[in-house]
Design an enzyme around this catalytic site. Structure first.
Site, PDB file in Angstrom:
ATOM      1  N   ARG A  55     -20.428  40.645   2.606  1.00 32.37           N
ATOM      2  CA  ARG A  55     -19.070  40.811   3.150  1.00 32.37           C
ATOM      3  C   ARG A  55     -19.038  40.159   4.519  1.00 32.37           C
ATOM      4  NH1 ARG A  55     -14.717  45.135   2.982  1.00 32.37           N
ATOM      5  NH2 ARG A  55     -12.996  43.921   3.796  1.00 32.37           N
ATOM      6  N   ARG A  57     -13.656  39.965  -1.770  1.00 32.64           N
ATOM      7  CA  ARG A  57     -14.845  40.466  -1.079  1.00 32.64           C
ATOM      8  C   ARG A  57     -15.964  40.770  -2.071  1.00 32.64           C
ATOM      9  NH1 ARG A  57     -10.696  45.034   0.072  1.00 32.64           N
ATOM     10  NH2 ARG A  57      -9.627  43.094   0.249  1.00 32.64           N
ATOM     11  N   ASP A  98     -16.832  46.289  -0.691  1.00 29.59           N
ATOM     12  CA  ASP A  98     -16.063  47.042   0.292  1.00 29.59           C
ATOM     13  C   ASP A  98     -16.455  48.498   0.105  1.00 29.59           C
ATOM     14  OD1 ASP A  98     -14.134  47.655   2.237  1.00 29.59           O
ATOM     15  OD2 ASP A  98     -12.553  47.892   0.747  1.00 29.59           O
ATOM     16  N   ASP A 158     -15.483  52.189   1.682  1.00 23.92           N
ATOM     17  CA  ASP A 158     -14.592  52.949   2.564  1.00 23.92           C
ATOM     18  C   ASP A 158     -14.998  54.412   2.594  1.00 23.92           C
ATOM     19  OD1 ASP A 158     -12.894  50.820   3.224  1.00 23.92           O
ATOM     20  OD2 ASP A 158     -11.647  51.141   1.461  1.00 23.92           O
TER      21      ASP A 158
END
Length: 157
Positions: free
Chosen positions: A82, A94, A97, A99
């Site tokens: 990334r 990407r 990811d 989160d």
């Protein structure tokens, strides 16, 4: 030990391998992955791309603070390719990811980290896998179980 819920997504390369490697690194560096959702194929959200996503959610038991979890997940993202984070709601393809969605019942609002994730309940690609593994967890701000907060349009499984 705290329970942290993470959302994972990828839309480049070998998507399943990207998620598998991210989960392995999370297990090695953050804590025990106690549950992992199915992998969901979804369309890009917030931008146009010919590349669909593969998304998942994981629950991890950790002794790290929310800020430490953030630092480790950002390092994992960099190691897995990334190159840049989204800024001002400008999203792009990407490799991975990760989160932070929830960290126990912590409510936090800092320039670096907001908990719970402020957009999670608006995104079926986050909520569908999260509800699969944690339907009865209570959102610390909305005070409802996650299963009651899912968006109407489901992500494809």
């Amino acid at each position: 030990m705290a329970k942290v819920y993470l959302g994972l997504g990828t839309n480049l390369g070998d998507k399943k391998a990207n998620l598998d490697e991210a989960v392995k690194l999370i297990q090695d560096r953050i804590g025990e992955v106690t549950s992992l959702s199915s992998f969901y194929a979804t369309e890009p959200w917030g931008f146009h791309s010919p590349n669909s996503f593969l998304n998942a959610a994981a629950c991890v038991e950790t002794s790290l603070s929310p800020q430490e979890v953030l630092a480790v997940t950002q390092q994992i993202e960099r190691e897995l390719g990334r190159l840049k984070k989204s800024h001002n709601a400008v999203y792009s393809d990407r490799m991975i990811d990760i989160d932070l969605l929830l960290y126990d019942d912590v409510v936090l609002d800092t320039p670096a980290l907001i908990l719970p994730h402020p957009l999670m309940t608006k995104r079926s690609f986050v909520m569908d896998p999260l509800v699969e593994i944690a339907p009865d967890i209570i959102h610390p701000i909305l005070h409802k179980p996650l299963k009651e907060l899912k968006p109407e349009i489901p992500a494809d499984k």
